[in-house]
Write an enzyme that holds these catalytic residues in place. Structure first.
Site, PDB file in Angstrom:
ATOM      1  N   GLU A  30       0.856  -1.186   0.000  1.00 59.50           N
ATOM      2  CA  GLU A  30       0.000   0.000   0.000  1.00 59.50           C
ATOM      3  C   GLU A  30       0.893   1.237   0.000  1.00 59.50           C
ATOM      4  O   GLU A  30       1.785   1.370   0.830  1.00 59.50           O
ATOM      5  CB  GLU A  30      -0.879   0.036   1.247  1.00 59.50           C
ATOM      6  CG  GLU A  30      -1.874  -1.091   1.353  1.00 59.50           C
ATOM      7  CD  GLU A  30      -2.633  -1.020   2.666  1.00 59.50           C
ATOM      8  OE1 GLU A  30      -2.931   0.099   3.128  1.00 59.50           O
ATOM      9  OE2 GLU A  30      -2.908  -2.078   3.241  1.00 59.50           O
ATOM     10  N   ASP A  41      -6.261   8.223  10.232  1.00 62.69           N
ATOM     11  CA  ASP A  41      -4.931   7.788  10.640  1.00 62.69           C
ATOM     12  C   ASP A  41      -4.520   8.322  11.998  1.00 62.69           C
ATOM     13  O   ASP A  41      -4.866   9.440  12.385  1.00 62.69           O
ATOM     14  CB  ASP A  41      -3.900   8.216   9.587  1.00 62.69           C
ATOM     15  CG  ASP A  41      -4.075   7.450   8.293  1.00 62.69           C
ATOM     16  OD1 ASP A  41      -4.125   6.210   8.368  1.00 62.69           O
ATOM     17  OD2 ASP A  41      -4.172   8.073   7.225  1.00 62.69           O
ATOM     18  N   TYR A 156     -11.506  -4.684   2.336  1.00 65.36           N
ATOM     19  CA  TYR A 156     -10.615  -4.324   3.446  1.00 65.36           C
ATOM     20  C   TYR A 156     -11.437  -4.289   4.727  1.00 65.36           C
ATOM     21  O   TYR A 156     -12.280  -3.421   4.908  1.00 65.36           O
ATOM     22  CB  TYR A 156      -9.992  -2.963   3.154  1.00 65.36           C
ATOM     23  CG  TYR A 156      -8.823  -2.579   4.029  1.00 65.36           C
ATOM     24  CD1 TYR A 156      -8.996  -2.292   5.374  1.00 65.36           C
ATOM     25  CD2 TYR A 156      -7.547  -2.465   3.492  1.00 65.36           C
ATOM     26  CE1 TYR A 156      -7.930  -1.918   6.173  1.00 65.36           C
ATOM     27  CE2 TYR A 156      -6.468  -2.084   4.280  1.00 65.36           C
ATOM     28  CZ  TYR A 156      -6.663  -1.824   5.611  1.00 65.36           C
ATOM     29  OH  TYR A 156      -5.598  -1.458   6.392  1.00 65.36           O
TER      30      TYR A 156
END
Length: 259
Positions: A30, A41, A156
């Site tokens: 990735e 994040d 995912y």
């Protein structure tokens, strides 16, 4: 499936590090596109993203770096992971064409909900670029089925609620044995698990799926090691490769698998 922020700790070194990850046996990589508001994040990627932005990283520069990596012989699938605003500003159709030309195999867009994905889906459809959706551990069965119908490449699975980053313990909603069994029963696409994989999660995932191990947290360690001043010197390149090799294969030293 390691992650690395493009442009960190410098544009030149990030290319070298990703090439080392590929050489060390990463099955898929990735590549993070830096963005000023990485809302999904935690501190590690926030930091690497800001360092990259401070050095002038842009979407076009990221695509050029991807092109360089392909020119260096990387054969593994390369997945661009980035937020939707830069893609929308670039133009989704133009971005997909440029990403394909640069050598990308897929896109992960953490802040793109299924309901807003029609334009990017249409741009990716038939292009050879996979658009990979994320599923939360709180997703009900009907939502999972809808995601499975739209995702390409793989789905995912976000292992817990919250942002990316290492944790010593799990809190809040997280993927457990029952939840993973539900995913397996409902979904047909390939699955990947990520976000917040820490000591307890590693133990859980190892019990549930033998193909998962503590390599799932090693991309965070790769980012931290990349800023080590000793590794910024060319004469330490061989040492950097050995360290990255340990990060890629550490969990399965005895079974010979590189995926």
């Amino acid at each position: 499936m390691p992650y690395f922020t493009l442009g960190y700790p410098t544009p030149e070194l990030s290319v070298e590090i990703v090439c080392a990850l590929a050489k060390a046996g990463a099955g898929l990589i990735e590549l993070g596109i830096p963005f000023s508001d990485p809302l999904a994040d935690g501190p590690t990627i926030q930091h690497s993203t800001q360092v990259a932005l401070d050095q002038g990283m842009t979407v076009r520069k990221c695509l050029e770096m991807l092109r360089q990596m392909r020119g260096r012989g990387i054969q593994q699938p390369l997945i661009l992971m980035g937020y939707y605003n830069p893609i929308l500003a670039y133009g989704p159709e133009s971005f997909v064409r440029a990403a394909l030309a640069a050598g990308a195999d897929g896109l992960i867009v953490p802040d793109l909900p299924l309901e807003e994905g029609e334009r990017l889906e249409a741009a990716c459809r038939g292009s050879g670029i996979a658009l990979i959706y994320l599923a939360a551990p709180t997703s009900p069965p009907e939502r999972l089925r809808e995601l499975a119908r739209h995702t390409t490449g793989f789905l995912y699975l976000v292992s817990l609620t919250g942002v990316t980053g290492a944790r010593e313990a799990l809190a809040g909603h997280h993927l457990d044995a029952g939840g993973l069994a539900l995913f397996g029963d409902l979904l047909q696409p390939q699955l990947a698990i990520g976000v917040g994989v820490a000591q307890e999660a590693e133990r859980l995932h190892a019990l549930l799926l033998h193909v998962l191990d503590d390599r799932m947290r090693h991309h965070r360690e790769a980012l931290r090691q990349a800023e080590d001043p000793r590794l910024l010197r060319r004469r330490h390149a061989h040492r950097r490769h050995r360290q990255l090799n340990r990060l890629c294969v550490g969990g399965h030293r005895g079974d010979g698998r590189g995926d």
